[in-house]
Design an enzyme around this catalytic site. Sequence first.
Site, PDB file in Angstrom:
ATOM      1  CG  ASN A 136      -2.193   0.776   1.041  1.00 52.12           C
ATOM      2  OD1 ASN A 136      -2.336   1.547   0.083  1.00 52.12           O
ATOM      3  ND2 ASN A 136      -3.130   0.603   1.958  1.00 52.12           N
ATOM      4  CG  PHE A 137       0.310   3.842   2.360  1.00 48.00           C
ATOM      5  CD1 PHE A 137      -0.804   4.682   2.335  1.00 48.00           C
ATOM      6  CD2 PHE A 137       0.357   2.852   3.332  1.00 48.00           C
ATOM      7  CE1 PHE A 137      -1.836   4.535   3.272  1.00 48.00           C
ATOM      8  CE2 PHE A 137      -0.666   2.702   4.266  1.00 48.00           C
ATOM      9  CZ  PHE A 137      -1.757   3.555   4.231  1.00 48.00           C
ATOM     10  CG  LEU A 138       3.352   2.878  -5.839  1.00 45.84           C
ATOM     11  CD1 LEU A 138       4.866   2.943  -5.661  1.00 45.84           C
ATOM     12  CD2 LEU A 138       2.981   1.866  -6.916  1.00 45.84           C
ATOM     13  CB  THR A 172      -6.834  -2.525  -3.637  1.00 46.36           C
ATOM     14  OG1 THR A 172      -6.371  -1.578  -2.664  1.00 46.36           O
ATOM     15  CG2 THR A 172      -7.416  -3.736  -2.914  1.00 46.36           C
ATOM     16  CG  LEU A 388      -6.202  -0.249   6.148  1.00 45.29           C
ATOM     17  CD1 LEU A 388      -5.130  -0.048   7.216  1.00 45.29           C
ATOM     18  CD2 LEU A 388      -7.585  -0.049   6.745  1.00 45.29           C
TER      19      LEU A 388
HETATM   20  S1  NHW Z   1      -2.947   2.017  -5.270  1.00 46.48           S
HETATM   21  C1  NHW Z   1      -2.404   3.676  -5.131  1.00 46.48           C
HETATM   22  C2  NHW Z   1      -1.185   3.971  -5.972  1.00 46.48           C
HETATM   23  N1  NHW Z   1      -0.758   5.354  -5.793  1.00 46.48           N
HETATM   24  C3  NHW Z   1      -1.306   6.404  -6.430  1.00 46.48           C
HETATM   25  O1  NHW Z   1      -2.166   6.252  -7.276  1.00 46.48           O
HETATM   26  C4  NHW Z   1      -0.796   7.772  -6.008  1.00 46.48           C
HETATM   27  C5  NHW Z   1      -0.701   8.753  -7.133  1.00 46.48           C
HETATM   28  N2  NHW Z   1       0.127   8.218  -8.203  1.00 46.48           N
HETATM   29  C6  NHW Z   1       1.467   8.040  -8.106  1.00 46.48           C
HETATM   30  O2  NHW Z   1       2.075   8.305  -7.094  1.00 46.48           O
HETATM   31  C7  NHW Z   1      -2.542   1.333  -3.673  1.00 46.48           C
HETATM   32  C8  NHW Z   1       2.154   7.439  -9.322  1.00 46.48           C
HETATM   33  O3  NHW Z   1       1.336   7.638 -10.452  1.00 46.48           O
HETATM   34  C9  NHW Z   1       2.478   5.933  -9.155  1.00 46.48           C
HETATM   35  C10 NHW Z   1       3.054   5.387 -10.460  1.00 46.48           C
HETATM   36  C11 NHW Z   1       3.501   5.736  -8.047  1.00 46.48           C
HETATM   37  C12 NHW Z   1       1.211   5.115  -8.831  1.00 46.48           C
HETATM   38  N3  NHW Z   1       0.150  -0.194  -8.798  1.00 46.48           N
HETATM   39  O4  NHW Z   1       6.989   5.179 -12.376  1.00 46.48           O
HETATM   40  P1  NHW Z   1       6.104   5.043 -13.542  1.00 46.48           P
HETATM   41  C13 NHW Z   1      -1.126   0.843  -3.650  1.00 46.48           C
HETATM   42  O5  NHW Z   1      -0.239   1.531  -3.153  1.00 46.48           O
HETATM   43  C14 NHW Z   1       2.662   0.845 -13.182  1.00 46.48           C
HETATM   44  C15 NHW Z   1       1.040  -0.940  -9.491  1.00 46.48           C
HETATM   45  O6  NHW Z   1       6.620   5.586 -14.819  1.00 46.48           O
HETATM   46  P2  NHW Z   1       4.274   6.858 -12.249  1.00 46.48           P
HETATM   47  C16 NHW Z   1      -0.832  -0.503  -4.256  1.00 46.48           C
HETATM   48  C17 NHW Z   1       2.227   1.148 -14.597  1.00 46.48           C
HETATM   49  O7  NHW Z   1       1.238   0.214 -14.993  1.00 46.48           O
HETATM   50  N4  NHW Z   1       1.620  -0.537 -10.645  1.00 46.48           N
HETATM   51  O8  NHW Z   1       4.654   5.650 -13.244  1.00 46.48           O
HETATM   52  C18 NHW Z   1       0.521  -0.559  -4.946  1.00 46.48           C
HETATM   53  C19 NHW Z   1       3.523   1.042 -15.340  1.00 46.48           C
HETATM   54  O9  NHW Z   1       3.867  -0.323 -15.540  1.00 46.48           O
HETATM   55  P3  NHW Z   1       3.591  -1.003 -16.989  1.00 46.48           P
HETATM   56  C20 NHW Z   1       1.297   0.688 -11.090  1.00 46.48           C
HETATM   57  O10 NHW Z   1       2.927   7.329 -12.629  1.00 46.48           O
HETATM   58  C21 NHW Z   1       0.766  -1.914  -5.533  1.00 46.48           C
HETATM   59  C22 NHW Z   1       4.525   1.609 -14.350  1.00 46.48           C
HETATM   60  O11 NHW Z   1       3.890   1.533 -13.052  1.00 46.48           O
HETATM   61  C23 NHW Z   1       0.399   1.515 -10.430  1.00 46.48           C
HETATM   62  O12 NHW Z   1       5.367   7.837 -12.166  1.00 46.48           O
HETATM   63  C24 NHW Z   1       2.140  -2.043  -6.167  1.00 46.48           C
HETATM   64  C25 NHW Z   1       4.833   3.063 -14.639  1.00 46.48           C
HETATM   65  O13 NHW Z   1       5.759   3.492 -13.706  1.00 46.48           O
HETATM   66  C26 NHW Z   1      -0.186   1.016  -9.246  1.00 46.48           C
HETATM   67  N5  NHW Z   1      -1.068   1.738  -8.527  1.00 46.48           N
HETATM   68  O14 NHW Z   1       4.176   6.125 -10.824  1.00 46.48           O
HETATM   69  C27 NHW Z   1       2.398  -3.405  -6.696  1.00 46.48           C
HETATM   70  N6  NHW Z   1       0.298   2.665 -11.109  1.00 46.48           N
HETATM   71  O15 NHW Z   1       3.932  -2.455 -16.837  1.00 46.48           O
HETATM   72  C28 NHW Z   1       2.768  -4.382  -5.599  1.00 46.48           C
HETATM   73  C29 NHW Z   1       1.095   2.557 -12.173  1.00 46.48           C
HETATM   74  O16 NHW Z   1       2.127  -0.797 -17.251  1.00 46.48           O
HETATM   75  C30 NHW Z   1       3.133  -5.769  -6.173  1.00 46.48           C
HETATM   76  N7  NHW Z   1       1.710   1.368 -12.190  1.00 46.48           N
HETATM   77  O17 NHW Z   1       4.461  -0.299 -17.979  1.00 46.48           O
HETATM   78  C31 NHW Z   1       3.522  -6.746  -5.043  1.00 46.48           C
HETATM   79  C32 NHW Z   1       4.926  -6.443  -4.508  1.00 46.48           C
HETATM   80  C33 NHW Z   1       5.303  -7.342  -3.307  1.00 46.48           C
HETATM   81  C34 NHW Z   1       5.532  -8.764  -3.752  1.00 46.48           C
HETATM   82  C35 NHW Z   1       5.980  -9.651  -2.573  1.00 46.48           C
HETATM   83  C36 NHW Z   1       6.221 -11.123  -2.964  1.00 46.48           C
HETATM   84  C1  EN5 Z   2      -5.773   1.734  -2.083  1.00 44.51           C
HETATM   85  N1  EN5 Z   2      -6.079   1.449  -0.753  1.00 44.51           N
HETATM   86  O1  EN5 Z   2     -12.187   7.787  -7.284  1.00 44.51           O
HETATM   87  C2  EN5 Z   2      -6.800   2.589  -2.704  1.00 44.51           C
HETATM   88  N2  EN5 Z   2     -13.186   7.867  -5.291  1.00 44.51           N
HETATM   89  O2  EN5 Z   2     -16.415   6.438  -5.992  1.00 44.51           O
HETATM   90  C3  EN5 Z   2      -6.316   3.183  -3.983  1.00 44.51           C
HETATM   91  N3  EN5 Z   2     -16.243   9.528  -6.023  1.00 44.51           N
HETATM   92  O3  EN5 Z   2     -15.096   9.375  -4.111  1.00 44.51           O
HETATM   93  C4  EN5 Z   2      -7.336   3.218  -5.065  1.00 44.51           C
HETATM   94  N4  EN5 Z   2     -14.987  12.606  -9.675  1.00 44.51           N
HETATM   95  O4  EN5 Z   2     -18.713   9.180  -6.784  1.00 44.51           O
HETATM   96  C5  EN5 Z   2      -8.438   4.171  -4.841  1.00 44.51           C
HETATM   97  N5  EN5 Z   2     -19.559  10.912  -5.665  1.00 44.51           N
HETATM   98  C6  EN5 Z   2      -9.382   4.325  -5.996  1.00 44.51           C
HETATM   99  C7  EN5 Z   2     -10.403   5.378  -5.701  1.00 44.51           C
HETATM  100  C8  EN5 Z   2      -9.870   6.785  -5.869  1.00 44.51           C
HETATM  101  C9  EN5 Z   2     -10.795   7.850  -5.360  1.00 44.51           C
HETATM  102  C10 EN5 Z   2     -12.092   7.831  -6.070  1.00 44.51           C
HETATM  103  C11 EN5 Z   2     -14.512   7.830  -5.834  1.00 44.51           C
HETATM  104  C12 EN5 Z   2     -15.141   6.498  -5.477  1.00 44.51           C
HETATM  105  C13 EN5 Z   2     -15.304   8.991  -5.243  1.00 44.51           C
HETATM  106  C14 EN5 Z   2     -17.170  10.516  -5.524  1.00 44.51           C
HETATM  107  C15 EN5 Z   2     -16.763  11.916  -5.894  1.00 44.51           C
HETATM  108  C16 EN5 Z   2     -16.609  12.125  -7.359  1.00 44.51           C
HETATM  109  C17 EN5 Z   2     -16.107  13.485  -7.685  1.00 44.51           C
HETATM  110  C18 EN5 Z   2     -15.855  13.610  -9.163  1.00 44.51           C
HETATM  111  C19 EN5 Z   2     -18.548  10.157  -6.075  1.00 44.51           C
HETATM  112  C20 EN5 Z   2     -20.933  10.633  -5.951  1.00 44.51           C
HETATM  113  C21 EN5 Z   2     -21.624  10.357  -4.613  1.00 44.51           C
HETATM  114  C22 EN5 Z   2     -23.122  10.459  -4.674  1.00 44.51           C
HETATM  115  C23 EN5 Z   2     -23.706  10.573  -3.259  1.00 44.51           C
HETATM  116  C24 EN5 Z   2     -25.194  10.679  -3.307  1.00 44.51           C
HETATM  117  C25 EN5 Z   2     -25.805   9.550  -4.060  1.00 44.51           C
HETATM  118  C26 EN5 Z   2     -25.202   9.386  -5.451  1.00 44.51           C
HETATM  119  C27 EN5 Z   2     -23.728   9.268  -5.393  1.00 44.51           C
END
Ligand code: NHW
Ligand code: EN5
Length: 388
Positions: A136-138, A172, A388
Amino acid sequence: RHKFWETQPVGQFKDLGDESLPEGPIEPPTPLSEVKQEPYNLPSPYEWTTCDLDSEYTCNEVYVLLTNNYVEDDENMFRFNYSKEFLRWALHPPGYFKSWHIGVRVKTSKKLVAFITGVPARIRASDTVVLMAEINFLCVHKKLRSKRLAPVMIKEVTRRVHLENIWQAAYTAGVVLPTPISTCQYWHRSLNPKKLIDVGFSRLGARMTMSRTIKLYKLPDQTVTPGFRKMEPHDVPAVTRLLRNYLKQFVVAPDFDENDVEHWLLPKEDVVDSYLVENPESHEITDFCSFYTLPSSILGNQNYSTLKAAYSYYNVSTKIPWIQLMNDVLIVAKKKDYDVFNALDVMHNETFLKELKFGLGDGKLHYYLYNYRIKHVLRPSELGLVLL
Ligand code: NHW
Ligand code: EN5
């Protein structure tokens, strides 16, 4: 298409529906002596750091990074704002490894610019309990995106998990990767509809006025179920029995023992809330519900800066109907001043969502396993796991 994920032991899109592939590990463990002993190389401006969340200073660095750079909704109106207390709780479960709390710093300034974590968990898939890492928290700082830092971070956390002789993980994400074991939907129950509309979280329905909307979402001041009360430390054994028995029916679910329940479910102010029903005659614990607190920053609103959200966590109904039980928890959340109560369509949640006036959100949540194949894609109601 997925240059990184194609190289990893995860289900691949081309294998979807192939019934000949067995359930279980995709690749076998390697001898620990063959696990790479040195960290992966980062681009030269950056260095690895292990983050000690017990340090107020480091915990604050992590908090600031995530507050400014973590997950946003698709229209960039809201951003998750995990509190420091929440992060400490999420990252310090029984048996945690500090080495799995991984940061990236700029060498010259020491500024924290990226983060990823794992925590250990026993997760059952079908009949097999597997020791896994929950990842989590990537997060990569907005200014350093698309430089392929994420794959290096994922490889490094994998290496450190392997060093503890653990070979599977669960995670997730809101994005589609190879390949989800299940795809869930978010539902939202308005508790403070006026604020939700003012900040753009929800919209005034067609042919609805503000006053009709406020009336629609009104809740009683007091819970209605006799014996409904907050969980206390002495309830841990009974709640563990109740929850273990409930989680048996799902295809993928955590294998919680009393230590896990104590950590994950004993109430912790502004982090996790748990309630149960104690039968007033027999004193038996028959029902349970819980939620965690995850506010979101409201980006660019003149009047409000945070949305106070409760997220449904683990719930069990055996005697009290689901609708009554979950309505009581909505009453509690409203009283505690939450603006919205969120839930996924996992476990039995579909049995109360519509009836209790939850509305479908615009967000999806995809569940994944690393190095573990399951036979079929799961319906959300077959999932007994909330991360979470
Ligand atoms: S999901 C929340 C992830 N965080 C965010 O969305 C925060 C905002 N975004 C960012 O910080 C919960 C960046 O966009 C991140 C990507 C860091 C997401 N999971 O560095 P590049 C979690 O924390 C792939 C996995 O250039 P970026 C779960 C993407 O498909 N992969 O991208 C975390 C591509 O690969 P591809 C993800 O935008 C689970 C590559 O990253 C991803 O600067 C981790 C691009 O990298 C995501 N959410 O940075 C996996 N988002 O193959 C755990 C993008 O498609 C696996 N990518 O080319 C298990 C490990 C442990 C194993 C133990 C045996
Ligand atoms: C790892 N632990 O999109 C988690 N949230 O629906 C990482 N929408 O809040 C992955 N866009 O629908 C997280 N309001 C993936 C989720 C990222 C955050 C996200 C959505 C989930 C969300 C809200 C606000 C949308 C704003 C514009 C939304 C509608 C609510 C409404 C209430 C009254 C009855 C009809 C629906």
